[in-house]
Design a protein around this motif. Structure first.
Motif, mmCIF file in Angstrom:
data_model
loop_
_atom_site.group_PDB
_atom_site.id
_atom_site.type_symbol
_atom_site.label_atom_id
_atom_site.label_comp_id
_atom_site.label_asym_id
_atom_site.label_seq_id
_atom_site.Cartn_x
_atom_site.Cartn_y
_atom_site.Cartn_z
ATOM 1 N N ARG A 2 0.834 -1.197 0.000
ATOM 2 C CA ARG A 2 0.000 0.000 0.000
ATOM 3 C C ARG A 2 0.870 1.248 0.000
ATOM 4 O O ARG A 2 1.816 1.352 0.761
ATOM 5 N N GLN A 3 0.507 2.197 -0.830
ATOM 6 C CA GLN A 3 1.245 3.455 -0.903
ATOM 7 C C GLN A 3 0.679 4.435 0.123
ATOM 8 O O GLN A 3 -0.527 4.507 0.329
ATOM 9 N N ASP A 8 -2.997 9.953 4.937
ATOM 10 C CA ASP A 8 -2.274 9.170 5.949
ATOM 11 C C ASP A 8 -1.266 10.056 6.684
ATOM 12 O O ASP A 8 -1.162 10.013 7.911
ATOM 13 N N VAL A 9 -0.522 10.827 5.914
ATOM 14 C CA VAL A 9 0.483 11.713 6.502
ATOM 15 C C VAL A 9 -0.195 12.734 7.412
ATOM 16 O O VAL A 9 0.251 12.980 8.535
ATOM 17 N N TYR A 10 -1.287 13.329 6.920
ATOM 18 C CA TYR A 10 -2.007 14.334 7.711
ATOM 19 C C TYR A 10 -2.520 13.740 9.020
ATOM 20 O O TYR A 10 -2.357 14.345 10.083
#
Length: 113
Positions: A2-3, A8-10
């Motif tokens: 999964r990329q 996700d980062v937030y």
């Protein structure tokens, strides 16, 4: 595999403690700082209507939570709103108070008598 997405980062970022978020922005700014000058509004404009908890406000002002509580007890700062037992403080008021603190902390020139 999964990329990682921006979302996700937030979500990871907002879960960080305040001091780690500040460190993150400092790390981002290092290479850019030599080539660009950003105004206070460009960097912190999104916080204009934000509310700070007592701990976040103390950290922003660079004082201990005990000192911050004294400021509130003596009426130097007032909570903008209360949610349950938590007090929330307005960004603009904290910004003005921080400027006043910095003025008090400035070394004063001694005149020759």
């Amino acid at each position: 595999m999964r990329q990682i997405t921006a979302e996700d980062v937030y979500l990871s970022f907002i879960g960080l403690p305040v001091n780690e978020r500040a460190r993150f922005f400092a790390m981002l700014a290092e290479p850019v700082a030599q080539t660009q000058n950003f105004s206070h509004e460009q960097v912190f404009g999104h916080l204009a209507g934000a509310r700070f908890t007592a701990h976040e406000a103390a950290e922003y002002l660079g004082v201990s939570i005990a000192t911050f509580r004294r400021y509130v007890a003596h009426g130097k700062l007032r909570a903008k709103e209360e949610v349950g037992r938590s007090q929330l403080f307005a960004t603009e008021e904290l910004k003005l108070f921080k400027r006043a603190l910095q003025e008090v902390r400035k070394p004063r020139a001694v005149s020759a008598a």
